[in-house]
Design an enzyme around this catalytic site. Structure first.
Site, mmCIF file in Angstrom:
data_model
loop_
_atom_site.group_PDB
_atom_site.id
_atom_site.type_symbol
_atom_site.label_atom_id
_atom_site.label_comp_id
_atom_site.label_asym_id
_atom_site.label_seq_id
_atom_site.Cartn_x
_atom_site.Cartn_y
_atom_site.Cartn_z
ATOM 1 N N TYR A 108 0.819 -1.213 0.000
ATOM 2 C CA TYR A 108 0.000 0.000 0.000
ATOM 3 C C TYR A 108 0.857 1.269 0.000
ATOM 4 O O TYR A 108 1.905 1.296 0.630
ATOM 5 C CB TYR A 108 -0.899 0.011 1.249
ATOM 6 C CG TYR A 108 -1.753 1.247 1.319
ATOM 7 C CD1 TYR A 108 -2.896 1.331 0.547
ATOM 8 C CD2 TYR A 108 -1.390 2.332 2.109
ATOM 9 C CE1 TYR A 108 -3.678 2.478 0.574
ATOM 10 C CE2 TYR A 108 -2.170 3.471 2.137
ATOM 11 C CZ TYR A 108 -3.306 3.544 1.367
ATOM 12 O OH TYR A 108 -4.069 4.670 1.388
ATOM 13 N N TRP A 110 1.170 5.694 -1.711
ATOM 14 C CA TRP A 110 0.846 6.647 -2.777
ATOM 15 C C TRP A 110 1.878 6.697 -3.903
ATOM 16 O O TRP A 110 1.598 7.206 -4.970
ATOM 17 C CB TRP A 110 0.669 8.043 -2.193
ATOM 18 C CG TRP A 110 -0.727 8.323 -1.776
ATOM 19 C CD1 TRP A 110 -1.475 7.577 -0.915
ATOM 20 C CD2 TRP A 110 -1.553 9.418 -2.195
ATOM 21 N NE1 TRP A 110 -2.712 8.151 -0.761
ATOM 22 C CE2 TRP A 110 -2.787 9.289 -1.535
ATOM 23 C CE3 TRP A 110 -1.357 10.501 -3.045
ATOM 24 C CZ2 TRP A 110 -3.830 10.190 -1.705
ATOM 25 C CZ3 TRP A 110 -2.391 11.415 -3.218
ATOM 26 C CH2 TRP A 110 -3.617 11.251 -2.556
HETATM 27 N N1 LIG Z 1 -1.865 8.220 12.534
HETATM 28 C C1 LIG Z 1 -2.246 8.297 11.258
HETATM 29 N N2 LIG Z 1 -1.681 7.502 10.337
HETATM 30 C C2 LIG Z 1 -2.054 7.585 9.055
HETATM 31 C C3 LIG Z 1 -3.041 8.509 8.650
HETATM 32 C C4 LIG Z 1 -3.643 9.331 9.636
HETATM 33 O O1 LIG Z 1 -4.543 10.148 9.350
HETATM 34 N N3 LIG Z 1 -3.205 9.213 10.924
HETATM 35 N N4 LIG Z 1 -3.410 8.587 7.321
HETATM 36 C C5 LIG Z 1 -3.277 7.370 6.545
HETATM 37 C C6 LIG Z 1 -3.497 7.612 5.123
HETATM 38 S S1 LIG Z 1 -4.993 8.331 4.728
HETATM 39 C C7 LIG Z 1 -2.631 7.242 4.158
HETATM 40 S S2 LIG Z 1 -3.115 7.378 2.517
HETATM 41 C C8 LIG Z 1 -1.316 6.656 4.483
HETATM 42 C C9 LIG Z 1 -0.200 7.116 3.533
HETATM 43 O O2 LIG Z 1 0.858 6.255 3.590
HETATM 44 P P1 LIG Z 1 1.875 6.060 2.362
HETATM 45 O O3 LIG Z 1 1.200 6.306 1.071
HETATM 46 O O4 LIG Z 1 2.555 4.750 2.560
HETATM 47 O O5 LIG Z 1 2.896 7.236 2.652
HETATM 48 P P2 LIG Z 1 3.942 7.967 1.698
HETATM 49 O O6 LIG Z 1 4.853 8.724 2.594
HETATM 50 O O7 LIG Z 1 3.225 8.729 0.645
HETATM 51 O O8 LIG Z 1 4.756 6.752 1.063
HETATM 52 C C10 LIG Z 1 5.008 6.600 -0.286
HETATM 53 C C11 LIG Z 1 6.427 6.048 -0.442
HETATM 54 O O9 LIG Z 1 6.629 5.683 -1.804
HETATM 55 C C12 LIG Z 1 7.933 6.102 -2.205
HETATM 56 N N5 LIG Z 1 7.901 6.284 -3.672
HETATM 57 C C13 LIG Z 1 7.442 7.348 -4.362
HETATM 58 N N6 LIG Z 1 7.534 7.139 -5.688
HETATM 59 C C14 LIG Z 1 8.077 5.920 -5.848
HETATM 60 C C15 LIG Z 1 8.415 5.170 -7.012
HETATM 61 O O10 LIG Z 1 8.253 5.582 -8.143
HETATM 62 N N7 LIG Z 1 8.942 3.930 -6.792
HETATM 63 C C16 LIG Z 1 9.151 3.425 -5.552
HETATM 64 N N8 LIG Z 1 9.650 2.205 -5.446
HETATM 65 N N9 LIG Z 1 8.845 4.146 -4.433
HETATM 66 C C17 LIG Z 1 8.316 5.362 -4.588
HETATM 67 C C18 LIG Z 1 8.184 7.376 -1.445
HETATM 68 O O11 LIG Z 1 9.558 7.660 -1.343
HETATM 69 C C19 LIG Z 1 7.503 7.058 -0.095
HETATM 70 O O12 LIG Z 1 8.419 6.505 0.820
HETATM 71 O O13 LIG Z 1 -0.969 6.988 5.835
HETATM 72 C C20 LIG Z 1 -1.974 6.596 6.767
HETATM 73 N N10 LIG Z 1 -1.481 6.760 8.119
HETATM 74 N N1 LIG Z 2 -1.002 18.380 2.434
HETATM 75 C C1 LIG Z 2 -1.488 17.140 2.451
HETATM 76 N N2 LIG Z 2 -2.729 16.899 1.959
HETATM 77 C C2 LIG Z 2 -3.238 15.647 2.011
HETATM 78 C C3 LIG Z 2 -2.483 14.554 2.505
HETATM 79 C C4 LIG Z 2 -1.183 14.843 3.027
HETATM 80 O O1 LIG Z 2 -0.480 13.950 3.515
HETATM 81 N N3 LIG Z 2 -0.732 16.130 2.978
HETATM 82 N N4 LIG Z 2 -3.010 13.295 2.472
HETATM 83 C C5 LIG Z 2 -4.122 13.027 1.561
HETATM 84 C C6 LIG Z 2 -4.794 11.782 1.909
HETATM 85 S S1 LIG Z 2 -4.037 10.322 1.472
HETATM 86 C C7 LIG Z 2 -6.008 11.739 2.496
HETATM 87 S S2 LIG Z 2 -6.730 10.239 2.820
HETATM 88 C C8 LIG Z 2 -6.727 12.959 2.873
HETATM 89 C C9 LIG Z 2 -7.263 12.835 4.301
HETATM 90 O O2 LIG Z 2 -8.278 13.734 4.565
HETATM 91 P P1 LIG Z 2 -8.873 13.788 6.060
HETATM 92 O O3 LIG Z 2 -8.955 12.415 6.601
HETATM 93 O O4 LIG Z 2 -10.096 14.565 6.044
HETATM 94 O O5 LIG Z 2 -7.699 14.610 6.748
HETATM 95 P P2 LIG Z 2 -7.210 14.906 8.232
HETATM 96 O O6 LIG Z 2 -6.240 16.026 8.052
HETATM 97 O O7 LIG Z 2 -6.750 13.662 8.907
HETATM 98 O O8 LIG Z 2 -8.489 15.396 9.006
HETATM 99 C C10 LIG Z 2 -9.277 16.488 8.610
HETATM 100 C C11 LIG Z 2 -9.691 17.288 9.813
HETATM 101 O O9 LIG Z 2 -10.538 16.513 10.652
HETATM 102 C C12 LIG Z 2 -10.193 16.769 12.011
HETATM 103 N N5 LIG Z 2 -10.645 15.650 12.848
HETATM 104 C C13 LIG Z 2 -9.916 14.581 13.249
HETATM 105 N N6 LIG Z 2 -10.681 13.734 13.991
HETATM 106 C C14 LIG Z 2 -11.914 14.281 14.051
HETATM 107 C C15 LIG Z 2 -13.152 13.888 14.666
HETATM 108 O O10 LIG Z 2 -13.284 12.847 15.315
HETATM 109 N N7 LIG Z 2 -14.222 14.711 14.463
HETATM 110 C C16 LIG Z 2 -14.150 15.870 13.743
HETATM 111 N N8 LIG Z 2 -15.264 16.573 13.594
HETATM 112 N N9 LIG Z 2 -12.986 16.282 13.194
HETATM 113 C C17 LIG Z 2 -11.891 15.499 13.326
HETATM 114 C C18 LIG Z 2 -8.698 16.924 11.938
HETATM 115 O O11 LIG Z 2 -8.164 17.571 13.075
HETATM 116 C C19 LIG Z 2 -8.527 17.727 10.666
HETATM 117 O O12 LIG Z 2 -8.610 19.101 10.921
HETATM 118 O O13 LIG Z 2 -5.872 14.091 2.812
HETATM 119 C C20 LIG Z 2 -5.140 14.155 1.589
HETATM 120 N N10 LIG Z 2 -4.496 15.446 1.522
HETATM 121 MO MO LIG Z 3 -5.055 8.590 2.473
#
Ligand SMILES: Nc1nc2c(c(=O)[nH]1)N[C@H]1C(S)=C(S)[C@@H](COP(=O)(O)OP(=O)(O)OC[C@H]3O[C@@H](n4cnc5c(=O)[nH]c(N)nc54)[C@H](O)[C@@H]3O)O[C@H]1N2
Ligand SMILES: Nc1nc2c(c(=O)[nH]1)N[C@H]1C(S)=C(S)[C@@H](COP(=O)(O)OP(=O)(O)OC[C@H]3O[C@@H](n4cnc5c(=O)[nH]c(N)nc54)[C@H](O)[C@@H]3O)O[C@H]1N2
Ligand SMILES: [Mo]
Length: 742
Positions: A108, A110
């Site tokens: 998994y 991005w």
């Molecule tokens: N506590 C907490 N944890 C969370 C979340 C949260 O809200 N709270 N959010 C979750 C969510 S929504 C998401 S989507 C995940 C994100 O988690 P990830 O998508 O696993 O996080 P990234 O840091 O984007 O990791 C992408 C990796 O791919 C590598 N990469 C980029 N391009 C390439 C390529 O072309 N080839 C190869 N081989 N590698 C490449 C980058 O260097 C990077 O290390 O995290 C989750 N974790």
């Molecule tokens: N710059 C940037 N943008 C991103 C990403 C990133 O890594 N960096 N990640 C992308 C990805 S993979 C995803 S999945 C999306 C995620 O999108 P979201 O899941 O919506 O993102 P978060 O920033 O975790 O949370 C949004 C807001 O909800 C609030 N919040 C947290 N818990 C609660 C709750 O229980 N109740 C309420 N009412 N509010 C709460 C948080 O404090 C925050 O202000 O963002 C995407 N956009």
């Molecule tokens: Mo995500």
């Protein structure tokens, strides 16, 4: 001739200057993101993987050697040929001895933008040619939503691009009620890329048109000032109780749309009985919800009346469902909007994630973009994505998922390309333990991330900037030729080339490459897409002209109103649910007999929240949201990410009252702790976060020292539990901690 590259946070122009190659936002983007403009800087390049490398014990002792030392041992650089020989032999050993069902290739993450060099796509295609792999389902983003929403209304993937667009909202919406804000920081990104960032302009236009905004939740800074939103503070993870109380007022005051509920929905009566408390003796009234959420009953009652009297959009952030029982807010938001009866009308209804990504609220339509075929996976087995540590720790154990009872496979080899589990997974100390189990872990990476450091064999991958590709993203309205901005660093290779090398050693080169080099694939995928686009009435230039032009605009002007056709004629346009209608109660889910997901939206107290007994020991609820200055852990060392830190550390938002009670001043170094681990950050008191709640953004590169992380990664603290037996999604947002000054 302009040259471009695409990133998930925006389209960039590649410009040659006296000092070297630089990246610039494109002119078309009214609100470009600051992320990653320095990707080619020496600081960031110094963190790259330069040559294939093997962990010392694995190189000496082979598969399974000292797995518990992963993350602590030095790596030894080897030649490409040796590295590929080792990986191919190990894949072969595992599939012959244990079967392909012992290979976890879920991988998994991005990765980078680009339709061909998409790391997971390449990995999955390759593993399919050698007999398959255990896959993952759903995402960390939307683990609960992906599973619950198809039972209730529609697939999340479809909903993502079907949200009523911003322009329509400005024209028709009167009241925009959001749980969890509309975070501009998050709408910087969209999977695949962004041509124009809509959100900053959109909220301003809505406000100018008279739309009123109400923001419910623990923080107030997640909606732009221009929206002039009214903030109703509510404890984290209690949004479902808040929504149920709004529904209760609509029911008791006869403000619900009986006609819409009868013609377009099923199961309302059962839900109404629950709201009245017929079985449990507890009406889900504003007084009841006030005790749970901390929001005044009067505010809840007043808001329900306002919602019933105006064209109202109800939105929830994705974060709400990344929590214990994350299925419930998704279901409750649909039920609430159904009671208001405005689903399918312009400006009314519901949203799941306005602000979560630029795609939500965009105009346009999905077009048949270039897509690398993945082939067929002969292994049927999968896990819900966030159950990885459970799988590695408990082979053979049974667990419920979406109405089935499944069994965890016995994984011997993990192959990761394009993701960072030591960023994205919860309870990283537990993950480290689980990660010690497999015989072999192979990682293709660009940078020495924590995941690379915890692998056995690390293969250096190129950046998107070091290769050519085609960029496309849903509803963005462009196709872009991604030019090469720099040669591959040191010995880095494209994932495609890496897998082609492995495929050659395993005798499946032709199956994997089909006799095409990367250049041939790009032309082939483009030509194929061009044909399919013609079928949609879109004429693209031929491949050579496209490459010359760099950027091709696609049609984007169709307004979107969510579920408009279904509203107009539910018989002609039934939903994909069992009844073809919106399921306010679900017979299908009821029949699963789950203790932690009932037949209709319900309030289940999370295992960790401010109302739990554990809050006596760990009195603060930790939110771990998405970082403003980067995408997840990517470019953590970049300028935009560093700008979010204070004096070298991540900032921990804390209410002034909680800071004062702990003697904390702005900038003090603090330890955030619970029974799972400890992390460091600097205290950042701010009145825009409610008392009892703290917030530490995700993304800092995990730097463990014992059970403590020095970098400020919240995932050493978060709990590794499924949302419920229905979806088994990540529940990162249900986490209690204490904060002390160091
Ligand atoms: N506590 C907490 N944890 C969370 C979340 C949260 O809200 N709270 N959010 C979750 C969510 S929504 C998401 S989507 C995940 C994100 O988690 P990830 O998508 O696993 O996080 P990234 O840091 O984007 O990791 C992408 C990796 O791919 C590598 N990469 C980029 N391009 C390439 C390529 O072309 N080839 C190869 N081989 N590698 C490449 C980058 O260097 C990077 O290390 O995290 C989750 N974790
Ligand atoms: N710059 C940037 N943008 C991103 C990403 C990133 O890594 N960096 N990640 C992308 C990805 S993979 C995803 S999945 C999306 C995620 O999108 P979201 O899941 O919506 O993102 P978060 O920033 O975790 O949370 C949004 C807001 O909800 C609030 N919040 C947290 N818990 C609660 C709750 O229980 N109740 C309420 N009412 N509010 C709460 C948080 O404090 C925050 O202000 O963002 C995407 N956009
Ligand atoms: Mo995500």
């Amino acid at each position: 001739m302009r040259r471009y590259t695409s990133t998930h946070w925006g389209l960039r122009e590649i410009v040659e200057e006296a000092g070297g190659t630089v990246l610039r936002p494109v002119d078309e983007d009214p609100h470009p993101s600051a992320i990653g403009l320095d990707q080619l800087s020496p600081d960031l390049q110094s963190l790259r993987v330069r040559r294939p490398a093997v962990r010392e014990s694995w190189l000496k002792g082979g598969p399974g050697a000292a797995g518990e030392q992963r993350g602590n041992e030095p790596f030894i650089e080897v030649e490409w040929d040796q590295a590929l020989d080792l990986v191919a032999a190990e894949l072969d050993r595992v599939r012959k001895t244990h079967g392909n069902g012992a290979i976890y290739g879920g991988s998994y993450g991005w990765a980078s933008a680009g339709r061909f060099h998409h790391a997971q796509g390449q990995l999955h295609r390759f593993l399919n040619t050698i007999g398959g792999y255990v896959a993952h389902r759903n995402s960390y983003s939307l683990g609960a939503a992906h599973v619950i929403l198809p039972h209730v209304v529609m697939r999340m993937g479809t909903l993502m691009e079907a949200h009523t667009d911003w322009q329509t909202l400005a024209e028709h919406c009167e009241l925009f009620v959001t749980f969890g804000g509309v975070p501009e920081k998050n709408a910087q990104v969209s999977p695949g890329g962004v041509l124009r960032h809509h959100l900053p302009g959109a909220l301003g236009r809505m406000r100018a048109a008279g739309v009123e905004f109400v923001n419910i939740g623990p923080v107030a800074d997640n909606i732009a000032k221009v929206a002039q939103a009214e903030w109703i503070p509510a404890r984290p993870n209690t949004d479902t109780a808040f929504m149920l109380a709004l529904a209760h007022v609509l029911l008791e005051e006869d403000l619900h749309d009986r006609a819409f509920l009868a013609s377009h929905c099923v199961g309302f009566d059962r839900f109404a009985a629950y709201l009245r408390g017929e079985a449990d003796g507890q009406p889900k009234s504003p007084d009841w919800a006030a005790r749970i959420t901390g929001a005044p009953a009067q505010s809840i009652r007043g808001l329900a009346r306002r919602m019933a009297s105006r064209r109202t959009m109800v939105n929830m952030a994705w974060s709400l469902q990344r929590a214990d029982h994350g299925e419930q807010p998704c279901w409750a938001v649909v039920a609430l909007a159904a009671m208001l009866g405005q689903i399918g009308l312009p400006g009314g209804g519901f949203g799941v994630g306005y602000g979560a990504a630029n795609v939500i609220g965009g105009r346009g339509r999905r077009l048949p973009a270039p897509t690398l075929p993945q082939g067929h996976n002969p292994v049927q087995d999968f896990i819900p994505v966030a159950r990885i540590a459970d799988m590695l720790l408990n082979p053979g154990a049974r667990y419920p998922y979406d109405g089935e009872t499944r069994t965890y496979p016995d994984i011997r080899l993990v192959y990761w390309a394009g993701g960072n589990p030591f960023h994205h997974h919860q309870d990283l100390n537990r993950l480290r333990h689980a990660w010690s189990k497999p015989d072999t872990i192979v990682v293709n990476e660009q940078y020495w991330t924590a995941t690379a450091r915890h692998a056995d064999i690390v293969l250096p991958a190129t950046l998107a900037l070091e290769r050519e590709d085609i960029g496309y993203a849903g509803l963005e309205g462009h196709l872009v030729w991604m030019s090469r901005a720099a040669p591959p660093l040191a010995e880095a290779r494209d994932d495609f080339t890496i897998f082609a090398g492995l495929a050659g050693r395993l005798g499946v080169q032709q199956d994997f490459t089909e006799g095409r080099a990367a250049d041939d694939w790009l032309r082939h995928l483009y030509d194929d897409s061009r044909q399919r686009m013609l079928g949609e009435g879109v004429a693209l230039p031929d491949f050579d002209s496209f490459r010359e032009a760099g950027l091709v605009k696609l049609p984007v002007d169709d307004p979107i109103v969510l579920l408009q056709d279904f509203r107009a004629d539910p018989r002609a346009h039934p939903l994909d649910t069992p009844s073809g209608r919106i399921e306010i109660s679900s017979e299908r889910i009821a029949a699963m007999g789950l203790a932690d997901c009932g037949p209709h939206p319900m309030w289940f107290p999370p295992r960790e929240w401010l109302g739990a007994a554990a809050a006596e020991t760990w009195p603060l609820h930790l939110l771990s949201d998405q970082p403003r200055g980067k995408l997840h852990s990517q470019l953590d060392a970049g300028a935009a990410s560093r700008a979010e830190r204070h004096d070298g550390h991540e900032r921990l938002w804390i209410s002034p009252a909680d800071a004062a009670a702990r003697g904390l001043a702005r900038g003090d170094l603090v330890e955030i702790a619970n029974s799972r681990g400890r992390s460091l950050a600097r205290a950042w008191p701010d009145a825009r976060i409610m008392a009892g709640t703290v917030r530490l953004a995700t993304g800092a590169w995990f730097r463990p020292e014992g059970d403590r992380d020095l970098a400020g990664n919240p995932n050493v603290l978060t709990a590794d539990r499924g949302t419920s037996g229905l979806a088994q999604g990540s529940a990162a947002q249900s986490c209690l901690v204490e904060v002390t000054r160091l």
